[in-house]
Design a protein around this motif. Structure first.
Motif, mmCIF file in Angstrom:
data_model
loop_
_atom_site.group_PDB
_atom_site.id
_atom_site.type_symbol
_atom_site.label_atom_id
_atom_site.label_comp_id
_atom_site.label_asym_id
_atom_site.label_seq_id
_atom_site.Cartn_x
_atom_site.Cartn_y
_atom_site.Cartn_z
ATOM 1 N N SER A 40 -52.946 -23.578 22.176
ATOM 2 C CA SER A 40 -52.789 -24.477 21.072
ATOM 3 C C SER A 40 -52.857 -26.108 21.678
ATOM 4 N N GLU A 41 -53.116 -26.134 22.949
ATOM 5 C CA GLU A 41 -53.296 -27.434 23.676
ATOM 6 C C GLU A 41 -51.957 -28.113 23.952
ATOM 7 N N GLU A 42 -50.664 -27.225 23.995
ATOM 8 C CA GLU A 42 -49.385 -27.426 24.145
ATOM 9 C C GLU A 42 -49.279 -27.192 25.696
ATOM 10 N N PHE A 43 -48.045 -27.668 26.052
ATOM 11 C CA PHE A 43 -47.733 -27.022 27.548
ATOM 12 C C PHE A 43 -46.482 -26.359 27.508
ATOM 13 N N LEU A 44 -46.383 -25.425 28.415
ATOM 14 C CA LEU A 44 -45.185 -24.342 28.577
ATOM 15 C C LEU A 44 -44.981 -24.561 30.174
ATOM 16 N N LEU A 45 -43.569 -24.715 30.252
ATOM 17 C CA LEU A 45 -42.938 -24.821 31.794
ATOM 18 C C LEU A 45 -42.354 -23.390 31.967
ATOM 19 N N ARG A 46 -43.079 -22.936 32.841
ATOM 20 C CA ARG A 46 -42.169 -21.581 33.267
ATOM 21 C C ARG A 46 -41.569 -21.960 34.712
ATOM 22 N N SER A 47 -40.384 -21.161 34.528
ATOM 23 C CA SER A 47 -39.638 -21.536 36.030
ATOM 24 C C SER A 47 -38.808 -19.920 36.394
ATOM 25 N N VAL A 48 -38.866 -19.863 37.506
ATOM 26 C CA VAL A 48 -38.288 -18.751 38.198
ATOM 27 C C VAL A 48 -37.298 -18.928 39.084
ATOM 28 N N LEU A 49 -35.709 -18.698 38.870
ATOM 29 C CA LEU A 49 -34.668 -19.214 39.750
ATOM 30 C C LEU A 49 -34.538 -17.856 40.818
ATOM 31 N N PHE A 50 -34.674 -18.122 42.032
ATOM 32 C CA PHE A 50 -34.223 -16.804 43.148
ATOM 33 C C PHE A 50 -32.876 -17.347 43.573
ATOM 34 N N ARG A 51 -31.988 -16.462 43.314
ATOM 35 C CA ARG A 51 -30.773 -16.505 43.991
ATOM 36 C C ARG A 51 -30.301 -14.889 44.347
ATOM 37 N N LYS A 52 -29.232 -15.024 45.131
ATOM 38 C CA LYS A 52 -28.568 -13.754 45.696
ATOM 39 C C LYS A 52 -28.481 -12.556 44.620
ATOM 40 N N THR A 53 -28.180 -12.773 43.573
ATOM 41 C CA THR A 53 -27.948 -11.958 42.599
ATOM 42 C C THR A 53 -29.126 -11.389 41.813
ATOM 43 N N GLY A 54 -30.431 -11.985 42.294
ATOM 44 C CA GLY A 54 -31.547 -11.768 41.873
ATOM 45 C C GLY A 54 -32.353 -12.819 40.961
ATOM 46 N N CYS A 55 -33.570 -12.489 40.288
ATOM 47 C CA CYS A 55 -34.441 -13.426 39.550
ATOM 48 C C CYS A 55 -33.712 -13.775 38.128
#
Length: 794
Positions: free
Chosen positions: A122-137
């Motif tokens: 749809s010509e919009e922007f999606l920000l995907r984020s992944v946080l890696f820490r000791k308890t998992g993603c």
């Protein structure tokens, strides 16, 4: 001498008790008990009892679904945490330009956050984020306005992470490899399961492992599990077996199922030694399998004791037998008590007849794969994984944390020549990593349904198109009552009909089928109408005269209303009038039994006025909570919410207890949802991308532990439809299991999602749904967008 107030209270209690006594008990509520019960198991060589580990036993005798009910059901598609939903970094980041940052939180634990901006259809922007820490993603997707940088500090707030200092960007393109390593710690895509054959009357594991061959029934069962493959030169997943020199036998059983590979360590196919009574070579493989299938000869399953198999690594045992008399497989499951609950629940009874053998195979594989994934969340495996992740992240922080080079938060279209070269190199390295992982075969692929599985997809069906935007809605049987700027209408899926004149102010409507009541919150009063009248197609819209005649006089100044949605048979009504709650109860109990006559309608006089409770300010929302084991209004509660504060009000004592206060970083909140299960009353409190489970059973004298879910969106609404919890975000619908929080499905091809009602079916509007049968919204008169109404089919 009794006071008039006490005398009035006693009379009220007597009237309410009489109302309860004329009703009937609510139906049993589905819950965690359908996933087994914990019991002590013991075994010893001399037959005497000895203490051992506790296991959760699933025998299928508590389930609500029959085997026949599984055949055309979604239950077989219920693969928990499918890799297509959890391996975001591999799927959405590798091969694209993205950024990553490293930092340390207030607990002095290192973390890495990766961000990738992608343009949608749809010509919009999606920000995907992944946080890696000791308890998992943790994963999060947010809609962005254009390509403007998204502050990392705000992103961390969404994850509820407090960093000691501002995270530092990492400019090294080869760091992508380290993030692949971190994501691979989430678990394997392929599995190895043990298969142990037991003859009738065998009770010791040495006897189990000493069976050179299996019975005819065992061989048929093994053939059902997968294909017999020659190990020498085998190219697919080998599950630790020797494919070069033949030291682990010549053949084994292997299968591919819904994108996964499974290698079975079959005891009778592993090398046998007449000199070695303990058969250590066989125990070496099956003893190191997390999941073991134990096949028993005979028509009935014996009293299996997991302690009979001496291994500290086995956590789940599936006991199977084949009944010649019934020509059916029978199944029981034993899980270490420390393993979280996992789906699907066994059918009742857990007996699969000859025409359901392929169904049995699919059900068993899904159950065992989900079981092994659940084991990774048990304390033993979780602590090992946390130590590994903590060591890796600490090493990365030491190596890259002192970097002072800057990297723009987001890629700009106005890139310099040098930057374009850097981006090209970054993309090349990512693509090579992706190709390497694919060649290894240990990466997520598109979900591949098994040819023998029944209908598996979650479905979104189009209910109908309404010509105007909808402010709120309420279900009535198979119809939908909606309100918008054009008035209040009832929709049947094909046509719409006005039921209240457009000029009348309507703030809220509530439909109570069991009591034949239709409540309307007007500008100042609550109005009560006979619900069955709405079914008359010739009924003219309700006008001002009818509104005046049907108003409840004691509700003058009402700003909001709520009714009980639990399992209580009495209709309770809470009306917010300024800083006061006025409580009512409908005199006639529900009669929703099959064939019951229509409930008598007494009009506004049908409401019995109860308590008047003072509160600190006018609430924004209210929720009535029933204590369904005690048929008395004196044990009920009202949850009142004011902005960022949620309180529990006791209807009888008027005591107020603080339930929850939203944290200062709460950017998005969702209305509180309740769930009932036996003696347990849980409230789901949602803010940002988290849902906390608050067990208010403690307020009734029963305490329970709290849990928490993390969503990949910022939910505006939460729906609890056991066994699922469903989050409605701005552009997605995410489905997780109530019992353990694992993701089942994430629908992200949506736009402008708005939940309408979940009382019976789940109805919502969206301006875009990726479904061939679902039309998109189109402009109507006044240039307003029509409302496309959809049903989420579970």
């Amino acid at each position: 001498m009794e006071t008039p107030e006490k005398d009035q209270t006693d009379r009220t209690n007597q009237k309410v008790s009489q109302c309860f006594s004329r009703g009937f008990l609510p139906p049993e509520v589905a819950g965690r008990k359908h996933y087994g019960f914990v019991k002590s198991t013991s075994a010893s060589n001399d037959g005497t009892a000895s203490p051992c580990h506790k296991y959760r036993v699933e025998a299928g005798d508590c389930g609500t679904t029959t085997v026949d009910g599984l055949e055309n059901s979604w239950i077989l598609a219920q693969m928990e945490n499918p890799e297509t939903e959890t391996r975001w970094y591999f799927k959405h980041f590798l091969g694209k330009v993205h950024n990553y940052y490293i930092g340390v939180d207030i607990n002095k634990d290192a973390f890495v956050v990766a961000t990738c901006l992608e343009k949608t259809a749809s010509e919009e922007f999606l920000l995907r984020s992944v946080l890696f820490r000791k308890t998992g993603c943790l994963r999060l997707a947010l809609r962005c306005k254009g390509e403007r940088p998204f502050p990392v500090k705000m992103l961390l707030q969404s994850f509820s992470v407090q960093a000691v200092k501002h995270p530092k960007p990492i400019t090294c393109p080869t760091f992508q490899k380290e993030l692949v390593v971190l994501e691979n710690q989430e678990g394997s895509k392929n599995f190895k399961f043990g298969v142990l054959y037991c003859q009738a009357h065998q009770v010791e594991d040495d006897d189990f492992f000493s069976n050179e061959t299996g019975s005819k029934e065992f061989d048929q069962f093994v053939e059902l599990l997968g294909d017999k493959v020659e190990l020498l030169g085998f190219k697919d997943f080998r599950g630790g077996l020797d494919v070069r020199t033949g030291t682990t036998g010549t053949h084994s059983i292997h299968t591919k199922f819904q994108g996964h590979e499974v290698m079975f360590h079959v005891s009778t196919m592993l090398p046998f030694s007449k000199q070695n009574k303990q058969q250590l070579e066989r125990k070496r493989h099956l003893g190191n399998d997390i999941v073991v299938i134990v096949f028993f000869d005979g028509d009935e399953l014996p009293e299996f004791q997991p302690a009979q198999i001496k291994s500290h690594f086995n956590h789940i045992f599936a006991a199977v037998c084949y009944s010649k008399k019934e020509e059916a497989y029978k199944l029981q499951l034993y899980s270490d008590r420390n393993v979280p609950l996992f789906s699907p629940a066994l059918p009742n009874p857990a007996i699969f007849t000859k025409d359901k053998f392929q169904l049995f195979r699919s059900f068993l594989l899904v159950k065992l794969i989900n079981g092994e994934k659940a084991c990774y969340q048990s304390q033993t495996f979780r602590e090992k994984r946390q130590r590994t992740l903590s060591t890796l992240l600490a090493g990365y922080e030491e190596q890259y944390g002192e970097s002072h080079s800057k990297l723009s938060d987001m890629v700009s279209s106005k890139s310099t020549k040098k930057k374009k070269e850097q981006e090209s190199e970054f993309i090349r390295i990512g693509q090579e990593l992706k190709a390497h992982e694919m060649m290894k075969g240990d990466v997520p692929i598109a979900e591949v349904p098994d040819v023998n599985d029944a209908a598996q997809s979650w479905d979104v069906s189009h209910f109908m198109t309404f010509s105007r935007p909808i402010d709120f809605a309420e279900q009535h049987c198979n119809s939908l009552v909606v309100h918008g700027d054009e008035g209040t209408f009832i929709l049947d899926g094909k046509t719409s009909r006005p039921i209240i004149e457009k000029s009348i102010t309507v703030k809220h409507v509530i439909v109570c089928e069991e009591h034949n009541v239709f409540l309307v919150l007007g500008s100042k009063y609550v109005h009560c109408f006979r619900l069955s009248a709405l079914n008359d197609p010739d009924m003219p819209p309700i006008g001002r005269n009818e509104m005046k005649l049907q108003r409840v006089e004691a509700t003058k100044g009402a700003s909001s209303i709520a009714v009980c949605r639990g399992v209580n048979i009495m209709l309770r009504l809470a009306v917010a009038i300024g800083r006061r709650l006025q409580m009512f109860v409908w005199k006639t109990p529900a009669t929703n039994q099959p064939g019951a006559p229509e409930v008598a309608f007494e009009g506004p006089e049908g409401f019995l006025e109860l308590e008047s409770i003072n509160i600190q300010e006018t609430p924004s929302t209210m929720l009535l909570v029933d204590h369904h084991q005690v048929q008395s209004y004196q044990h009920n509660k009202v949850i009142v919410s004011y902005r960022n504060v949620h309180d529990v009000v006791d209807e009888h004592t008027h005591d107020v207890e603080r339930l929850f206060e939203n944290p200062t970083n709460a950017m998005v909140t969702s209305p509180i949802v309740d769930h009932y299960e036996e003696d347990k009353v849980e409230l789901l409190v949602t803010y940002n991308n988290m849902t906390e489970f608050k067990d208010i059973s403690a307020l009734y004298g029963v305490g329970r532990k709290q849990t928490m879910f993390h969503w990949t969106c910022m939910p505006h609404n939460i729906v609890c439809k056991f066994p699922y919890v469903i989050a409605f975000g701005r552009d997605s619908i995410e489905i997780r299991l109530y019992i353990n929080g694992t993701v089942v499905k994430n629908m992200m091809g949506l736009r402008d999602v708005k939940l309408l009602s979940s009382k019976r079916n789940i109805l919502f509007t969206s301006s875009h749904v990726q479904n061939g049968d679902a039309p998109e919204a189109s402009p109507c008169k006044g240039q307003a967008l029509a409302s496309q109404i959809y049903t989420l089919v579970l």
